[in-house]
Design an enzyme around this catalytic site. Structure first.
Site, short mmCIF file in Angstrom:
data_model
loop_
_atom_site.label_atom_id
_atom_site.label_comp_id
_atom_site.label_asym_id
_atom_site.label_seq_id
_atom_site.Cartn_x
_atom_site.Cartn_y
_atom_site.Cartn_z
N ASP A 139 0.84 -1.44 -0.06
CA ASP A 139 0.09 0.00 0.03
C ASP A 139 0.85 1.23 -0.06
OD1 ASP A 139 -2.82 1.13 0.11
OD2 ASP A 139 -1.96 1.93 1.89
N LYS A 157 1.27 4.22 -3.04
CA LYS A 157 1.20 5.73 -2.81
C LYS A 157 2.33 6.36 -3.39
CE LYS A 157 -1.56 5.29 1.52
NZ LYS A 157 -1.54 5.43 2.85
#
Ligand code: ADP
Ligand code: ASP
Ligand code: MG
Length: 821
Positions: free
Chosen positions: A678, A682
């Site tokens: 994750d 980003k």
């Protein structure tokens, strides 16, 4: 004296006639001396025409149509006349009229012919019937009146169906017929006769003109047109939901609006009133206390545009060819020929190249128009100086009207911008030199959408933004709460009406263009019959012709993230809390950016990098203002931030991870955070925002968990395994702290490379003092050699929803700015 006119819409039922009688009685009591003009009952003129058309075609069912007309009027009589005497008197008069109608239509049936002359005779019965009933009814309730049959007063030429009133003789007749200045006169509208006494009509909706003519001749104080809406409105209320009544407009504006489709008054009504400076007031029979619209020389309202109108079915006839350039007289021959053939031209447009001239006409005239132009320009066509005459059908014209538009730049820009936003293609444009009206020809299928978009852009008293939300988890629940809390403030201060028009979970959805009930949406969803499918949002937006819409994705669903191109292409902005679309292939990311530009809508995803923190917008602002980004360092995971901020050596690593899990900072399986995926997504997005064409596999990701921790099947098994590595982590931590450093898992973008590595940072590093589960990003740029730091909570429903809300608000602001331009 005063003149009132009641149209068919005010006479739609016996109950309404009673209502009208009260209005008329009140006026006559206040100022005796009133002429009241009435149309036929609603729908009757159409039925008479239908009967004639059927008879002409030899269709025997004309008699059923006549039956309908008879029954309708007898129902009125039976409901209005309670005493038998007046009931039977009226019925007797009507019976003779019914016989006449039947004989005329039967004659048409035998001859298989309905000339304009006989059609006028037939149409005249609508007003004869309505006025007979009304006059008798008024008498029966003691409103004494005299019935005026305009066939004996209004004298016209012989242009049947559209006859012109001969004013000299008509004026004299009006004065003679209304010599008692205190009486109440009930007059037929619409119908008249030639000097020889043959019945004529003055054009559909002509009763308005009858009333205006009475008004002008009698030089009354005002003419009141009573109808079913509270005045002239900013648009046709049947087509534009937000149309509103105009307090006042000028004569020329009213004329222009009615010429361009505002049915509320007949186009010729205004002229006699304007010539005599008599105000015309449009009033609502259903709401007599509403002020309505006053049409005068001095309108109070100084708005640039007053209304948007449309003619919903036109054809465009185009004459073009190189032989037209520089040759004078082509336009005059074209329009002369159309005029000789009695073809009415609604709009004319000629390009300055003089290569083509086009004219909007009624579709029913298209064939004749082509024939007469081909004849007129036969020589030029044969010599190939002029191409074949081209006809396009299924078109509409929409027009914005307003005297104040004169000499104001930017009006047409605003009009075309509103149309472009809804992908409405403009086929032709015309602006009268009076600058009172700008008209555009568009496809008929786009008419309603175009009207609503243009109306919204010019007249909206508030900006409506329709939200279509996907997902009803924590983020969207919080978002709905925030919208609800801020709704009144935004409406009052910003005139922004945020309408949640769609809401869906994975199974069902709710749709309501008036706004879904916030307090009950969970219950409503349970009972909803609509299956969840985001395509339904698009269909609904199209069907309801909603102008400014935003699709808000609060899910983590891959399928939903793949629907963004459809929304953007349909002119719907997208706000995504979902990271999926931005972090798949670079081309997909780019396509979304391009689609949003192309369709002039926004695609915003501020929460993709750090929930409510303004990270993406800051990077955009820096780049847009010409700065260059040298380096980015960031911790963009609340879980990772929490774990390393608390891993100070007092407790083993596995225990800290457990604490993070228990406090709800991690995914159910903490490895979904600790695998760095994750976090890497980003970083990938930030690199793309900076302008790098990166794919996921270009991110160098240093794993922090030993490989065998990742292989364990269960979460409990994972914790057992992790414990075995506590010493491994403690050693790393102690090594760092012995040098006054702190362990930190940091994402970095520099020199076109992106990586996430476990580092030991000293107290000079901006991340050294990071606390709790905060996210942090340090952006080093040409202008900020000492990095710009953004820090704060980077996870949690409340801040994420606030970030989504901020994106929605950005879109709203753009819409508001465009509207105020
Ligand atoms: P009447 O029977 O009273 O003559 P009409 O049907 O001829 O009534 O005209 C009234 C209708 O005109 C309204 O019901 C409305 O739907 C339509 N209309 C179209 N454009 C406008 C507008 N700009 N303002 C008001 N009404 C309009
Ligand atoms: N009854 C006529 C029509 O329907 C005239 C009018 O209503 O003004 O056109
Ligand atoms: Mg009318």
């Amino acid at each position: 004296m005063k003149v009132l006119k009641f149209g068919g819409t005010s006479l739609g039922s016996p109950e309404l006639i009673k209502n009208v009688s009260k209005i008329v009685n009140k006026v006559q009591q206040e100022i005796p001396g009133v002429v009241v003009v009435f149309s036929a009952f609603s729908g009757v003129t159409n039925l008479l025409i239908e009967a004639g058309q059927k008879a002409e075609k030899g269709d025997k069912s004309y008699s059923q149509t006549i039956e309908k007309i008879i029954t309708k009027h007898l129902t009125y009589v039976n409901e209005l006349f309670t005493d038998t005497e007046s009931n039977s008197n009226t019925s007797m008069i009507l019976d003779s009229l019914f016989v006449e109608i039947s004989e005329i239509v039967h004659g048409m049936f035998l001859l298989k012919e309905m000339s304009p002359k006989s059609l006028d005779l037939l149409q005249s019965f609508g007003e004869q019937l309505s006025c007979t009933i009304i006059s008798e009814y008024f008498n029966s309730i003691n409103i004494k009146n005299q019935l005026l049959d305009t066939r004996k007063i209004f004298i016209t030429d012989e242009k049947y169906n559209n006859a012109r009133i001969k004013l000299d003789i008509t004026s004299k007749n009006i004065s003679d017929a209304t010599s008692d200045q205190k009486a109440l006169y009930i007059s037929t509208g619409f119908i008249a006769s030639t000097e020889k006494g043959t019945t004529t009509t003055i054009g559909r909706s002509g009763s308005d003109l009858t009333a205006a003519t009475y008004g002008a001749v009698l030089n009354v104080d005002s003419v009141e047109i009573w109808t079913d809406v509270s005045g002239v409105m900013s648009a046709d209320p049947r087509k534009v939901k937000d149309a509103f009544s105009l307090k006042s407009i000028s004569y020329v504006e009213a004329m222009e609006m009615s010429h361009f489709g505002a049915k509320v008054i007949h186009p010729l009504t205004v002229q006699p009133l304007m010539d005599n400076d008599i105000p015309c007031i449009i009033k609502n029979t259903f709401k007599p206390d509403d002020p309505g619209t006053i049409i005068t020389n001095q309108p109070q309202n100084r708005c640039l545009a007053k209304g948007v109108t449309s003619i919903d079915n036109i054809a465009l006839i185009t004459l073009q060819g190189s032989g037209m350039i520089g040759i004078e007289g082509t336009a005059s021959r074209m329009f002369g020929s159309l005029a000789r053939n009695k073809i009415n031209v609604i709009l004319i447009s000629q390009a300055s190249s003089e290569h083509s001239i086009c004219a909007a006409i009624k579709p029913e005239s298209a064939v004749l128009a082509r024939e007469c132009l081909e004849e007129e320009f036969a020589a030029e066509i044969a010599g190939s100086f002029i191409d074949e005459v081209k006809i396009e059908e299924d078109l509409s014209t929409i027009a914005i009207v307003g005297e104040q538009m004169k000499h104001t730049p930017g009006i047409s820009g605003k009009l075309f911008d509103a149309l472009a936003q809804k992908n409405v293609n403009v086929v032709a444009i015309a602006q009268g030199s009076s600058e009172l009206n700008i008209s555009v020809v568009i496809r008929k299928k786009d008419e309603k959408m175009a009207l609503n978009a243009v109306h919204e852009s010019f007249f909206a008293l508030q900006t409506k933004l329709f939200l279509f939300i996907a997902g009803i988890g924590l983020i969207s629940s919080e978002l709905l709460k925030q919208i609800k809390e801020n709704y009144s403030r935004l409406l009052n201060n910003k005139k922004l009406n945020l309408i949640v028009a769609g809401l869906c979970n994975s199974k069902k959805m709710l749709l309501d263009s008036d706004g879904i009930d916030f307090d009950n949406y969970k219950k409503l969803l349970l009972s909803s019959e609509i299956k969840s499918d985001v395509n339904n949002y698009l269909d609904f937006i199209d069907k309801e012709k909603l102008t400014h819409c935003v699709f808000v994705d609060c899910t983590a669903s891959e399928i939903i993230s793949k629907s963004y191109p459809k929304f953007l292409s349909a002119g719907v902005s997208v706000v995504a809390a979902n990271k999926q679309a931005n972090t798949r292939k670079y081309d997909e990311y780019k396509q979304l950016q391009q689609l949003s530009h192309k369709n002039d809508v926004q695609y915003l995803y501020e929460t993709n990098a750090g929930a409510g923190l303004p990270i993406i917008s800051t990077i955009k602002d820096l780049l847009d203002s010409g700065d260059k980004i040298q380096k980015i360092e960031a911790i963009l995971s609340g879980t990772i931030s929490y774990i390393f901020n608390n891993f100070t050596g007092e407790k083993p690593f596995s225990e800290i991870v457990k604490m993070a899990q228990e406090m709800g900072y991690t995914e159910p399986d903490p490895r979904d955070d600790l695998n760095g995926m994750d976090f890497a997504r980003k970083l990938l997005l930030l690199s793309r925002e900076i302008g790098q064409h990166l794919e996921m596999d270009a991110i160098q990701l240093e794993q922090i968990l030993p490989e065998d921790c990742m292989k364990v099947d269960s979460v409990d098994g994972f914790f057992d395994k992790l414990k075995q590595y506590d010493n491994y982590f403690t050693e790393k931590q102690q090594k760092a702290s012995s040098k006054g450093k702190k362990l930190s898992w940091i994402a970095k973008y520099e020199n076109n490379e992106a990586s996430i590595t476990l580092q030991s940072i000293d107290s000079s590093h901006p991340f050294h003092s990071l606390q709790g589960s905060d996210n942090i990003i340090a952006i080093t740029t040409d202008r900020y050699p000492i990095p710009l730091v953004i820090k704060g909570a980077g996870a949690g429903a409340e801040v994420t929803a606030a970030g989504v809300f901020a994106d929605i608000f950005k879109i709203a602001n753009t819409v508001i700015m465009k509207r105020n331009y």
